[in-house]
Motif scaffolding. Sequence first.
Motif, PDB file in Angstrom:
ATOM      1  N   UNK A 356       3.994   5.187   1.462  1.00 56.91           N
ATOM      2  CA  UNK A 356       2.811   4.311   1.365  1.00 56.91           C
ATOM      3  C   UNK A 356       2.041   4.314   2.686  1.00 56.91           C
ATOM      4  N   UNK A 357       0.768   3.979   2.599  1.00 56.46           N
ATOM      5  CA  UNK A 357      -0.078   3.988   3.794  1.00 56.46           C
ATOM      6  C   UNK A 357       0.422   3.002   4.847  1.00 56.46           C
ATOM      7  N   UNK A 358       0.869   1.812   4.421  1.00 57.37           N
ATOM      8  CA  UNK A 358       1.326   0.817   5.388  1.00 57.37           C
ATOM      9  C   UNK A 358       2.542   1.315   6.147  1.00 57.37           C
ATOM     10  N   UNK A 359       3.405   2.088   5.478  1.00 50.29           N
ATOM     11  CA  UNK A 359       4.608   2.577   6.138  1.00 50.29           C
ATOM     12  C   UNK A 359       4.257   3.641   7.175  1.00 50.29           C
ATOM     13  N   UNK A 360       3.324   4.525   6.840  1.00 52.55           N
ATOM     14  CA  UNK A 360       2.903   5.553   7.795  1.00 52.55           C
ATOM     15  C   UNK A 360       2.236   4.910   9.008  1.00 52.55           C
ATOM     16  N   UNK A 394      11.591   8.219  15.786  1.00 57.15           N
ATOM     17  CA  UNK A 394      11.522   8.488  14.351  1.00 57.15           C
ATOM     18  C   UNK A 394      10.120   8.145  13.856  1.00 57.15           C
ATOM     19  N   UNK A 395       9.440   9.137  13.263  1.00 56.09           N
ATOM     20  CA  UNK A 395       8.088   8.923  12.754  1.00 56.09           C
ATOM     21  C   UNK A 395       8.021   9.322  11.287  1.00 56.09           C
ATOM     22  N   UNK A 396       7.047   8.729  10.598  1.00 49.94           N
ATOM     23  CA  UNK A 396       6.879   8.976   9.165  1.00 49.94           C
ATOM     24  C   UNK A 396       5.460   9.453   8.914  1.00 49.94           C
ATOM     25  N   UNK A 397       5.334  10.461   8.047  1.00 51.23           N
ATOM     26  CA  UNK A 397       4.024  11.010   7.731  1.00 51.23           C
ATOM     27  C   UNK A 397       4.077  11.600   6.332  1.00 51.23           C
ATOM     28  N   UNK A 398       2.905  11.968   5.833  1.00 55.53           N
ATOM     29  CA  UNK A 398       2.798  12.625   4.537  1.00 55.53           C
ATOM     30  C   UNK A 398       2.274  14.039   4.729  1.00 55.53           C
ATOM     31  N   UNK A 399       2.868  14.979   4.040  1.00 53.37           N
ATOM     32  CA  UNK A 399       2.449  16.379   4.150  1.00 53.37           C
ATOM     33  C   UNK A 399       1.098  16.572   3.482  1.00 53.37           C
TER      34      UNK A 399
END
Length: 411
Positions: A356-360, A394-399
């Motif tokens: 989700x956008x908020x998590x990124x 630790x980072x989070x993203x969307x491919x």
Amino acid sequence: MRLGLPQWAGTLAVKAAVFITVMCCALAALLGVLVHVSVTNQTVGQARELALSRLEDATAAFEAGDALRRGVAVDPPELPDSLRELAVAGERGTMVAEYRGRPTMWAAGPADGSRALAVEVDYSQQARTIEGLDRAILWSSGLAIGATLLVGAFAVTRVTRRLHATARVARRISGGDLDARVDDPRTKDPTRPQDEVAAVAAALDSMASSLQSKLLAEQRFTADVAHELRTPLTGLHAAAELLPAGRPTELVRDRVAALRTLTEDLLEISRLDTGRERSELDTEPLAALAERVVRASGTETEVVVVRDVVVETDRRRLERVLGNLVANAHKHGRGPVSLTVDGPVVTVRDHGVGYPEYLVAHGPQRFRTEGGAKGHGLGLTIALGQAEVLGARLTFANAADGGAVATLELR
């Protein structure tokens, strides 16, 4: 780029210094012009009166037929043309011009209708006086600007230094250090004058104290709830094991196991929230550890080793981080799921709808869901907390082509 400024300086100090300098220069220029014009007018006026007085005496002597004194002549060739024309026209006038290499005040008037009677008065002393005045104005203006700039810079940097300290504390608080305080001495001494910077510092300290109290209360509540749940869940688990085999029993045991896992996760989060967790370092080949995590997960996860490396880390905590990332990818994403080791960087990727956008943007948040979608539980929160204990990022993203990408950078 900070252009070599000290830590407490910034754009505010630079802007204030530029403003003070510009205003000082403008004020000095205005005062200098006023003084220059006033003194010049007075000096020229005195020289003009002297020249006209001598011209009047010379005119009387010329009309009486007396001999002309030194500095008096009829139609001298050095007389400026404009002044000559004025005298021939029957008017009297004065003008400053160069004569024999020095400034001279000329006064001229009509002699006999077609010629000009001229008087020269040495203007060198007055010219030197004006030049000396101009130099004095420039030097005094420079000294005044320098002194004002120093005093202004001292006053401004005192404010910017306090603002920088307040901003540094705010960054520490946003980074999780809730014990950070500005402790501006003005806020503790009511006899000292209070200013806006002190008000901001007091508000920031008050906000940090309030936030710390609320977070501590939340942590205590989480820990207390988890501890209180352990005892009844242990009994419930024992009772579920005594039930006869069948589909209802499997459902009960599955829910009891889920509750026990949730309780253990809550306890782990409460320990991480205290900030007292410490890692026990050891050397581990990263590729072998990743393969071990995938085998333990029992999932179909592809392990890709681009470049293996031996890292100094806490094996148990690192396995917990990678295990949670792999489990989250299978639970909330879609296959294929891959775990890639490229030196000290480990990437876990799925091919689902992505984070989700908020998590990124803000990182995992406990139990949060949006639009009725299934939340990400506590797994990512625990992974992030354990990564911080390890000193990893630790980072989070969307491919770009779809799917969630979690990247763990070990240091």
